[in-house]
Scaffold this motif. Structure first.
Motif, mmCIF file in Angstrom:
data_model
loop_
_atom_site.group_PDB
_atom_site.id
_atom_site.type_symbol
_atom_site.label_atom_id
_atom_site.label_comp_id
_atom_site.label_asym_id
_atom_site.label_seq_id
_atom_site.Cartn_x
_atom_site.Cartn_y
_atom_site.Cartn_z
ATOM 1 N N GLU A 176 54.787 98.703 -46.600
ATOM 2 C CA GLU A 176 55.674 99.288 -47.604
ATOM 3 C C GLU A 176 55.167 99.029 -49.013
ATOM 4 O OE1 GLU A 176 59.364 97.461 -46.687
ATOM 5 O OE2 GLU A 176 59.624 98.530 -44.782
ATOM 6 N N ALA A 177 54.603 97.833 -49.229
ATOM 7 C CA ALA A 177 54.083 97.496 -50.553
ATOM 8 C C ALA A 177 52.744 98.172 -50.829
ATOM 9 C CB ALA A 177 53.932 95.977 -50.692
ATOM 10 N N ALA A 178 51.979 98.469 -49.771
ATOM 11 C CA ALA A 178 50.647 99.069 -49.932
ATOM 12 C C ALA A 178 50.515 100.250 -48.969
ATOM 13 C CB ALA A 178 49.565 98.029 -49.672
ATOM 14 N N PRO A 179 51.108 101.400 -49.303
ATOM 15 C CA PRO A 179 51.087 102.541 -48.373
ATOM 16 C C PRO A 179 49.708 103.131 -48.131
ATOM 17 C CG PRO A 179 52.022 103.171 -50.498
ATOM 18 C CD PRO A 179 51.865 101.700 -50.530
ATOM 19 N N GLU A 180 48.727 102.775 -48.964
ATOM 20 C CA GLU A 180 47.359 103.254 -48.747
ATOM 21 C C GLU A 180 46.462 102.101 -48.283
ATOM 22 O OE1 GLU A 180 46.343 106.362 -48.807
ATOM 23 O OE2 GLU A 180 48.402 106.980 -49.271
ATOM 24 N N GLY A 181 47.040 101.159 -47.588
ATOM 25 C CA GLY A 181 46.280 100.006 -47.099
ATOM 26 C C GLY A 181 45.429 100.336 -45.890
ATOM 27 N N HIS A 182 44.676 99.329 -45.439
ATOM 28 C CA HIS A 182 43.788 99.484 -44.286
ATOM 29 C C HIS A 182 43.996 98.271 -43.388
ATOM 30 C CE1 HIS A 182 41.989 102.542 -46.823
ATOM 31 N NE2 HIS A 182 41.740 101.629 -47.743
ATOM 32 N N VAL A 183 44.867 98.426 -42.396
ATOM 33 C CA VAL A 183 45.236 97.326 -41.507
ATOM 34 C C VAL A 183 44.866 97.704 -40.081
ATOM 35 C CG1 VAL A 183 47.083 95.784 -40.753
ATOM 36 C CG2 VAL A 183 47.170 96.801 -43.047
#
Length: 596
Positions: free
Chosen positions: A240-247
């Motif tokens: 939610e805090a980093a919608p363009e993250g890479h997890v």
């Protein structure tokens, strides 16, 4: 050492702005008396009676917060010994402020004035003072310090570490909820809120994202403590805090597919389509070689020679020039089999045909077994490396920043190899992408003790080597590692110590508790003593991700975002019947077809 029974607490009303407080370290005057020192409770009663009735106490803050509960006896570098008055502790227990009510108890916070600052400390343990009736001795761990606002008396600018230590004889005061609100307040860095600070109900507990991910983190907890739900909560907050993250998450039990079906990409054996040629030579050996000892070295030499020739037949190798046996160049399984057959037919080979037949038979087995089709299918020969990496690393994320790799359907004999390939792709991508814009990747590994075992359980697998390397070197290249395990004592030595933030839920095993304590910073030892007593969905967080160690009660997670890890209700399920025969038939059918 000061005797608690002879300590005279001055429990006067707080000084008015016109009063002049006593100098630091100077004893306060006690009421004149002809007999021995009176008990603190009697002094409080005397002070209360001497106050005019027209001057009521302020209602906004409890009087317990203004009166000492103990005294410093001994000072050491990281912690100290204090003496506590049991009568004052009993009085504080009746306070409406939950933080004051727990003052002096194990795991609670107390404060000590040093000049214009307040030192915050955590109570590590308690024991009775045999030399003083009603006295309690305790050890404390210093957490940090903050300045006091002159007008309001509030603590502000809290920071970890100690600049000035108190002297023996300094008074101990309970930390209030208002104090804790200032201490746990965010300092402006990006953070995620995951619950409330124990024992309060309204102080939000946050974790600094950059600090937690920048130096790795570990989530520990015995089975049944809510570990999977807590992991899902943390990952949801990060997404939610980093919608363009890479997890990228390795899910060995298929629990998290249900939790991230709306905001994540779910990959399993039906749609993973991981090309076999992405494996390096070490991973090829794990899959294709079945021998041990000297025979394994002979087989490895043969495989290296034939694998390099098979890779060299691809047109990419002509463009690139020199390649190695580890280069991720596509090759045909039939080309590898033909090279093995060709080498076996040579008259000048240095060994018998047995090693060649062992490798060839294993290769044919992998090609023909439908369970391995997700990896060893003839359809995966195309150069899809860029597409595969973009898919599993979520580049671009398209609103789904996390990919869940469900390896529950992967045959057990190659599960560790699949995890090794995925982990190594993360590491190699980061190394070879240093010339590009940094794109940090978070790799989360559930049941981490399976893949990074200690020396006692180690089997020399490649997955242990690559995850250990990521733990030691990954942060230099923008890789964050999240380890989730129920048996931290089975993890490889040194891996847990590389995790800058440790989130520990209840641990029932003594070895696990001792292992976690050894990896924790000194100031958190008092908190860790409460690990066996934590409730479900409660944890201790310490390290880089928080300003000071905190005990947290996790938020409730919406039903749709929870993993499929709920314990079955035996009473409810065993009280109903019907449909068993059909269910058994369907299970047998899936069993025989291996899910294909």
């Amino acid at each position: 050492m000061t005797d608690m029974g002879n300590t005279n607490f001055d429990r006067r009303e707080p000084a008015r702005p016109t009063d002049r407080p006593p100098a630091q370290g100077q004893p306060q005057e006690a009421p004149a008396q002809s007999g021995p020192a009176t008990r603190p409770a009697q002094q409080a009663q005397t002070a209360a009676k001497s106050k005019p009735a027209s001057q009521p106490k302020p209602e906004h803050q409890s009087n317990n917060a203004k009166q000492p509960i103990g005294v410093v006896l001994e000072i050491a570098g990281s912690g100290s010994q204090i003496a506590l008055d049991i009568e004052r502790l009993n009085e504080c227990m009746q306070d409406s402020d939950p933080s004051i009510a727990l003052a002096g108890q194990v795991g609670s916070q107390i404060k000590i004035r040093v000049g214009n600052s307040w030192l915050l400390a955590s109570v590590r343990n308690q024991r009775q003072d045999r030399r003083s009736k009603g006295g309690i001795l305790a050890n404390i761990d210093f957490l940090g310090e903050g300045q006091e606002e002159k007008l309001t008396g509030k603590i502000h600018g809290f920071r970890r570490g100690v600049t000035r230590y108190p002297v023996p004889g300094a008074m101990i005061y309970p930390a209030t909820t208002a104090d804790l609100k200032q201490i746990y307040a965010s300092d402006g860095r990006s953070n995620i809120q995951i619950g409330t600070v124990y024992p309060t109900k309204d102080i939000r507990a946050g974790i600094y994202i950059d600090a937690m991910l920048g130096k790795h983190f570990a989530l520990l907890g015995s089975t049944g403590t809510g570990k999977s739900t807590s992991a899902a909560l943390i990952l949801h907050r990060i997404c939610e805090a980093a919608p363009e993250g890479h997890v990228l998450m390795i899910d060995p039990h298929g629990e998290y597919s249900a939790a991230f079906k709306n905001n994540g990409l779910i990959l399993d054996v039906s749609n993973l389509q991981m090309p076999y040629w992405l494996m390096n030579f070490e991973e090829h050996c794990e899959v294709l070689l079945t021998s041990n000892g000297n025979e394994r070295q002979v087989d490895a030499d043969i495989l290296a020679k034939c694998l390099l020739k098979a890779r060299s037949k691809n047109r990419l190798s002509e463009v690139m020039g020199k390649i190695t046996v580890d280069s991720p160049i596509p090759y045909l399984l039939s080309d590898l089999a033909n090279e093995i057959q060709t080498e076996m037919g040579k008259l000048d080979k240095s060994t018998s045909s047995a090693p060649y037949m062992r490798i060839k038979n294993k290769l044919e087995e992998l090609k023909g077994d439908p369970r391995y089709q997700f990896m060893f299918s003839g359809m995966l020969v195309g150069d899809t490396m860029a597409e595969f990496i973009a898919k599993i690393f979520r580049m671009p994320g398209e609103g789904k920043p996390i990919s869940i790799i469900d390896v529950s359907g992967v045959p057990s004999d190659i599960t560790s190899t699949v995890v090794a390939v995925l982990s190594r792709l993360v590491f190699d991508f980061a190394i070879w992408g240093r010339e590009e814009k940094t794109r940090p990747i978070l790799l989360v590994c559930e049941e981490a003790h399976r893949y990074v075992p200690n020396e006692k359980n180690a089997d020399g697998s490649s997955v242990g080597n690559i995850l250990s390397r990521i733990a030691k070197e990954g942060r230099k290249y923008g890789i964050s590692l999240g380890l989730i395990t129920q048996r931290p004592s089975d993890l490889a030595e040194g891996v847990l110590s590389q995790c800058g933030t440790i989130i520990s839920m209840r641990l029932n095993n003594d070895r696990d508790q001792a292992f976690v304590k050894a990896a924790m910073p000194e100031g958190a030892r008092g908190f860790l003593d409460s690990i066996p007593a934590l409730r479900n969905r409660e944890c201790i967080i310490c390290g880089e991700g928080v300003a000071i160690p905190i005990r947290v009660s996790f938020d409730n997670l919406e039903e749709a975002k929870r993993p499929a890890s709920e314990d079955p209700s035996f009473v409810e399920l065993w009280s109903k019947g019907g449909g068993e025969e059909d269910a058994v038939q369907r299970v047998v059918q899936r069993w025989r077809t291996q899910g294909s």
